[in-house]
Write a protein that holds these residues in place. Structure first.
Motif, PDB file in Angstrom:
ATOM      1  N   ILE A 132       0.384 -10.463   1.920  1.00  0.00           N
ATOM      2  CA  ILE A 132      -0.886 -10.095   2.354  1.00  0.00           C
ATOM      3  C   ILE A 132      -0.835  -9.380   3.986  1.00  0.00           C
ATOM      4  N   GLY A 133       0.387  -9.902   4.676  1.00  0.00           N
ATOM      5  CA  GLY A 133       0.769  -9.015   5.802  1.00  0.00           C
ATOM      6  C   GLY A 133       0.688  -7.449   5.507  1.00  0.00           C
ATOM      7  N   LEU A 134       1.585  -7.627   4.814  1.00  0.00           N
ATOM      8  CA  LEU A 134       1.903  -6.128   4.398  1.00  0.00           C
ATOM      9  C   LEU A 134       0.544  -5.190   3.872  1.00  0.00           C
ATOM     10  N   LEU A 135      -0.326  -5.912   3.116  1.00  0.00           N
ATOM     11  CA  LEU A 135      -1.581  -5.488   2.840  1.00  0.00           C
ATOM     12  C   LEU A 135      -2.573  -5.218   3.955  1.00  0.00           C
ATOM     13  N   ALA A 136      -2.312  -5.992   5.051  1.00  0.00           N
ATOM     14  CA  ALA A 136      -3.312  -5.982   5.945  1.00  0.00           C
ATOM     15  C   ALA A 136      -2.975  -4.678   6.920  1.00  0.00           C
ATOM     16  N   LEU A 137      -1.938  -4.045   6.711  1.00  0.00           N
ATOM     17  CA  LEU A 137      -1.626  -2.846   7.210  1.00  0.00           C
ATOM     18  C   LEU A 137      -2.159  -1.633   6.735  1.00  0.00           C
ATOM     19  N   ALA A 138      -2.248  -1.989   5.478  1.00  0.00           N
ATOM     20  CA  ALA A 138      -2.995  -0.691   4.962  1.00  0.00           C
ATOM     21  C   ALA A 138      -4.690  -0.534   5.083  1.00  0.00           C
ATOM     22  N   ALA A 170       1.712   0.847  -0.180  1.00  0.00           N
ATOM     23  CA  ALA A 170       1.954  -0.281   0.648  1.00  0.00           C
ATOM     24  C   ALA A 170       1.208  -1.591  -0.078  1.00  0.00           C
ATOM     25  N   GLN A 171       0.217  -1.289  -0.741  1.00  0.00           N
ATOM     26  CA  GLN A 171      -0.472  -2.307  -1.445  1.00  0.00           C
ATOM     27  C   GLN A 171       0.271  -2.576  -2.974  1.00  0.00           C
ATOM     28  N   LEU A 174       3.653  -2.188  -3.112  1.00  0.00           N
ATOM     29  CA  LEU A 174       4.780  -3.201  -2.924  1.00  0.00           C
ATOM     30  C   LEU A 174       4.274  -4.373  -2.786  1.00  0.00           C
ATOM     31  N   ALA A 175       3.098  -4.585  -2.135  1.00  0.00           N
ATOM     32  CA  ALA A 175       2.770  -6.201  -1.694  1.00  0.00           C
ATOM     33  C   ALA A 175       2.557  -6.763  -2.945  1.00  0.00           C
ATOM     34  N   PHE A 176       1.939  -6.082  -4.050  1.00  0.00           N
ATOM     35  CA  PHE A 176       1.765  -6.693  -5.403  1.00  0.00           C
ATOM     36  C   PHE A 176       2.848  -6.902  -6.024  1.00  0.00           C
ATOM     37  N   ALA A 177       3.985  -6.378  -5.879  1.00  0.00           N
ATOM     38  CA  ALA A 177       5.361  -6.431  -6.456  1.00  0.00           C
ATOM     39  C   ALA A 177       6.116  -7.751  -5.693  1.00  0.00           C
ATOM     40  N   ILE A 178       5.964  -7.751  -4.403  1.00  0.00           N
ATOM     41  CA  ILE A 178       6.285  -9.083  -3.953  1.00  0.00           C
ATOM     42  C   ILE A 178       5.607 -10.244  -4.225  1.00  0.00           C
ATOM     43  N   ALA A 179       4.443 -10.193  -4.572  1.00  0.00           N
ATOM     44  CA  ALA A 179       3.756 -11.519  -4.999  1.00  0.00           C
ATOM     45  C   ALA A 179       4.059 -11.596  -6.239  1.00  0.00           C
ATOM     46  N   LEU A 180       4.530 -10.935  -7.072  1.00  0.00           N
ATOM     47  CA  LEU A 180       4.948 -11.279  -8.489  1.00  0.00           C
ATOM     48  C   LEU A 180       6.316 -11.853  -8.531  1.00  0.00           C
ATOM     49  N   VAL A 181       7.118 -11.318  -7.693  1.00  0.00           N
ATOM     50  CA  VAL A 181       8.206 -12.111  -7.343  1.00  0.00           C
ATOM     51  C   VAL A 181       8.129 -13.545  -7.031  1.00  0.00           C
ATOM     52  N   GLY A 182       7.037 -13.862  -6.257  1.00  0.00           N
ATOM     53  CA  GLY A 182       6.672 -15.217  -5.826  1.00  0.00           C
ATOM     54  C   GLY A 182       6.382 -15.990  -7.125  1.00  0.00           C
TER      55      GLY A 182
END
Length: 288
Positions: free
Chosen positions: A121-127, A266-267, A269-277
């Motif tokens: 969400i921090g990464l998405l906030a930059l978009a 950026a979004q 990438l953020a979703f990919a990180i979320a799936l890792v979670g």
């Protein structure tokens, strides 16, 4: 959670066709017609105590009624992608709430999964977030900051929904919980719904919109609630909250593939990180 994200995004055409408070009342009413047989107490269930009744009311008021109002008003003022960005914070908020109120232990893997959600969400906030364009000849451009604030209020409501739901699953069956909280939602939204219904031209609504409304009502009040409550009987609330990352993923995908919104790198990438979670959160269950 994937279904929730889908109907959050698809509610944008509905809020363009119906007043928000009327839409909420119609949603609860349609679902109530579909599951009256779920209201009956099962043979394995004990009679409801005063505390259980209070929890059922709070579950509906916070996690059903207020969530619907905040979410519907929010997505009408911002984009589906932006709504998905903000709802990516649900796993972290649910984990903290489950630690505070349910005394659940946050394991290392769950902590890492929460960190992935928070980083996403921090990464998405930059978009850049964009407000939905105004319809031709319609209202002026909406206020995305207010829409984003309302969506975050929906995040808090969803957190209460997860924590209270965990308490209820030890007392009532998933089907009965689903029917009871939907019935409360129908009662709570009835005064507003009736007021707007008396002034609304239902003949102007197209058949496709009515069909979408029925699917939205069944998904929001029946399918997703039953799935969530059934899962909560076997999964800690903090771990279940991590699966909420699927909500913003599906909301953004529907926004891009169906509603024609844009999705930045950026979004993605953020979703990919979320799936890792999600993988981190489910890994112990898969190992066992």
């Amino acid at each position: 959670m994937s279904l929730v994200g889908g109907y959050v995004a698809l509610s944008k055409p509905l809020v363009a066709a119906f007043p928000v408070l009327l839409l909420a009342w119609l949603r609860f009413g349609i679902a109530a017609l579909a599951m009256p047989h779920w209201l009956k107490r099962g043979p394995e269930e004990a009679p409801m105590t005063g505390r259980t009744r209070w929890l059922v009311f709070l579950e509906s008021f916070l996690g059903n009624f207020l969530f619907s109002i905040c979410m519907l008003f929010g997505v009408s003022l911002t984009s589906a992608v932006s709504a998905g960005v903000i709802m990516a914070s649900i796993p972290a908020v649910v984990a903290v709430a489950s630690w505070l109120f349910l005394r659940e232990r946050i394991t290392v893997r769950i902590g890492l999964a929460i960190g992935c959600a928070a980083f996403g969400i921090g990464l998405l906030a930059l978009a850049p977030a964009h407000a939905p364009p105004a319809a031709e000849g319609g209202a002026p451009p909406s206020m995305p900051w207010l829409g984003n604030l309302l969506v975050f209020c929906a995040v808090l409501c969803e957190t209460a929904y997860a924590v209270i739901g965990k308490s209820l699953t030890g007392r009532l069956g998933p089907k009965r919980i689903s029917s009871l909280i939907n019935l409360w939602g129908f009662v709570l939204s009835m005064p507003f719904g009736l007021w707007f219904a008396l002034q609304f031209d239902f003949s102007a609504v197209r058949f496709g919109t009515w069909a979408l409304l029925v699917v939205y009502a069944l998904a929001a009040s029946i399918w997703t609630v039953w799935l969530w409550m059934t899962g909560l009987r076997h999964v800690p609330a903090a771990q279940a909250g991590v699966f909420a990352v699927m909500l913003p993923v599906s909301a953004a995908l529907v926004g891009v593939l169906v509603l024609g919104e844009s999705l930045s790198s950026a979004q993605l990438l953020a979703f990919a990180i979320a799936l890792v979670g999600v993988v981190l959160a489910t890994w112990p269950a898969r190992r066992s």
